[in-house]
Enzyme design. Structure first.
Site, PDB file in Angstrom:
ATOM      1  CG  ASN A 147      -2.318   0.438   0.789  1.00 26.71           C
ATOM      2  OD1 ASN A 147      -2.591   1.428   0.323  1.00 26.71           O
ATOM      3  ND2 ASN A 147      -3.592  -0.034   0.865  1.00 26.71           N
ATOM      4  NE  ARG A 148      -2.104   4.846  -3.299  1.00 24.83           N
ATOM      5  CZ  ARG A 148      -2.915   4.100  -3.660  1.00 24.83           C
ATOM      6  NH1 ARG A 148      -3.518   3.097  -2.547  1.00 24.83           N
ATOM      7  NH2 ARG A 148      -3.302   3.742  -4.940  1.00 24.83           N
ATOM      8  CG  HIS A 175       1.742  -1.795  -4.018  1.00 25.92           C
ATOM      9  ND1 HIS A 175       0.959  -2.079  -2.676  1.00 25.92           N
ATOM     10  CD2 HIS A 175       0.765  -1.824  -4.913  1.00 25.92           C
ATOM     11  CE1 HIS A 175      -0.296  -2.201  -2.936  1.00 25.92           C
ATOM     12  NE2 HIS A 175      -0.354  -1.956  -4.195  1.00 25.92           N
ATOM     13  CG  HIS A 199      -1.962  -6.435  -5.225  1.00 27.68           C
ATOM     14  ND1 HIS A 199      -3.112  -6.426  -6.105  1.00 27.68           N
ATOM     15  CD2 HIS A 199      -1.721  -5.270  -4.935  1.00 27.68           C
ATOM     16  CE1 HIS A 199      -3.427  -5.049  -6.201  1.00 27.68           C
ATOM     17  NE2 HIS A 199      -2.754  -4.345  -5.375  1.00 27.68           N
ATOM     18  CB  SER A 200      -4.417 -12.716  -5.364  1.00 27.86           C
ATOM     19  OG  SER A 200      -3.249 -13.691  -5.750  1.00 27.86           O
ATOM     20  CE1 TYR A 201      -7.058  -6.038  -9.244  1.00 30.13           C
ATOM     21  CE2 TYR A 201      -4.654  -7.024  -9.158  1.00 30.13           C
ATOM     22  CZ  TYR A 201      -5.412  -5.738  -9.352  1.00 30.13           C
ATOM     23  OH  TYR A 201      -5.037  -4.631  -9.150  1.00 30.13           O
ATOM     24  CG  ASP A 257      -7.920   1.231  -3.933  1.00 25.58           C
ATOM     25  OD1 ASP A 257      -7.488   0.409  -3.136  1.00 25.58           O
ATOM     26  OD2 ASP A 257      -7.192   1.770  -4.656  1.00 25.58           O
ATOM     27  CD  GLN A 292      -6.642  -0.542   0.558  1.00 30.86           C
ATOM     28  OE1 GLN A 292      -6.183  -0.443   1.835  1.00 30.86           O
ATOM     29  NE2 GLN A 292      -6.836   0.377  -0.208  1.00 30.86           N
ATOM     30  CD  GLU A 294      -4.384  -5.078  -2.048  1.00 29.10           C
ATOM     31  OE1 GLU A 294      -3.175  -4.533  -1.893  1.00 29.10           O
ATOM     32  OE2 GLU A 294      -5.325  -4.579  -2.787  1.00 29.10           O
TER      33      GLU A 294
END
Length: 351
Positions: A80-81, A106, A179-181, A251, A289, A316
């Protein structure tokens, strides 16, 4: 059942990339590879017993070299940020690489997702493989040599367990995730807006227009962010709500219930009525997340499928974004010589 290894392809440098097939007693399987310690496939039975791949990704390893949406990768040292791409660590300012609006996303450019990991331990009876690497001192600005491992295990109960461990020779930040979708209707089945999500969380962290948390918790009750009761992902995603406008949909970080250090508990569940597939997410992390794939632009994925906006969602596990700069958030600081240890699992079933 067990683990088999094969060549997945070659990088643009000509280096071979190996992929590992973890198959359980029922024939369900997971595939993970050396580049990015990436989760490439999760193939589990639907309500009719048909194996269904429920994660987005690519057929070609060269596409993973680009991978603009971080499909399946391990993110670190910090997911993340981090606002302003800097933080103060015990009185010393640490400057990181900035890669999004002057912030660090990331962990910066060419993070863990671009690195080759080494498969150092394979367990046939547990359907498990462990990837390791050393993140050197100063990588994207983070201090210390960080020795890390990520173990993927796929049990006979269709539980995919991801175990992160590490140790650093200096004080640093450690906050790793996958970070899987996911698309529980199956790869290429379209958007996930009708899939049903539950997140066990009373609070989320509102963000500014650059997706940096403003430093406070806000209750989800009475807002589009309330997923305490099962709700379609798309039910409120277009609501006239400032936080949704800032991020083009969900998000956001959720502060999950019943957190205690080392306590892995159920934090979220998702369900697709068409396939009958349910995914339960358990973690010892304090937060998760939820990202609804708002910014996926048309891209060719696995099996020749074209992925577009909201064709997958991410859960996440993490501490809060920018937590290293917010005293009231959970701390991602890892002190010199202290072990980093975290487990998140995704368990698949049908109903």
């Amino acid at each position: 059942m067990g683990v088999t290894e094969r060549k997945f392809g070659e990088l643009s440098t000509g280096q071979d990339v190996m992929i590992y097939h973890l198959e359980n007693a029922s024939g369900a399987y997971v595939e993970v590879m050396e580049l990015g310690a990436d989760l490439v496939k999760v193939c589990v039975p639907d309500k009719n017993g048909v194996l269904t791949d429920v994660v987005l990704g690519f057929d070609d390893v060269r596409q993973y070299e680009e991978n603009p949406y971080f499909f399946g990768v391990v993110v670190g040292r910090n997911c993340n940020r981090i606002g302003g791409a800097k933080f103060n660590l015990f009185g010393k300012e640490i400057q990181l690489a900035a890669n999004e609006n002057g912030n660090n996303l990331h962990s910066g450019p060419n993070g863990f997702e671009k690195k080759m990991w080494k498969a150092t331990d394979i367990s046939q009876d547990k359907q498990a493989v462990t990837f390791t690497r050393v993140s050197p001192d100063g990588e994207n600005g983070f201090p210390g040599d960080f020795k890390i491992s990520v173990k993927y295990e796929f049990t006979n109960e269709n539980e995919l367990r991801i175990h992160y461990t590490g140790i650093c020779d200096r004080d640093t930040v450690a906050n790793m995730t996958n970070h899987s979708y996911f698309n529980l209707g199956g790869d290429g089945s379209g958007d996930v807006l009708d899939q049903i999500l539950t997140i066990h969380s009373k609070y989320y962290t509102p963000v500014d227009q650059e997706s940096i948390p403003i430093g406070e918790y806000a209750p989800v009750e009475g807002t589009p962010f309330d997923f305490n009761h099962p709700k379609k992902i798309g039910q409120d995603i277009e609501a006239d709500f400032e936080q949704l406008r800032f991020t083009g949909g969900y998000d956001h970080n959720y502060v999950t219930d019943n957190y205690a250090k080392g306590n892995r508990r159920l934090i979220a569940s998702a369900y697709c009525q068409e396939s009958g597939i349910v995914m339960d997410v358990a973690s010892d992390c304090p937060c998760v997340q939820f990202y609804a794939g708002n910014f996926i632009q048309p891209i060719t994925g696995k099996y020749g499928h074209t992925y577009t906006k909201r064709n997958g969602f991410c859960l996440e596990t993490q501490v809060e974004p920018n937590a290293v700069n917010v005293e009231d958030f959970h701390s991602p600081i890892l002190e010199e010589g202290q072990p980093y240890d975290s487990v998140t699992s995704f368990t698949f079933r049908v109903k």
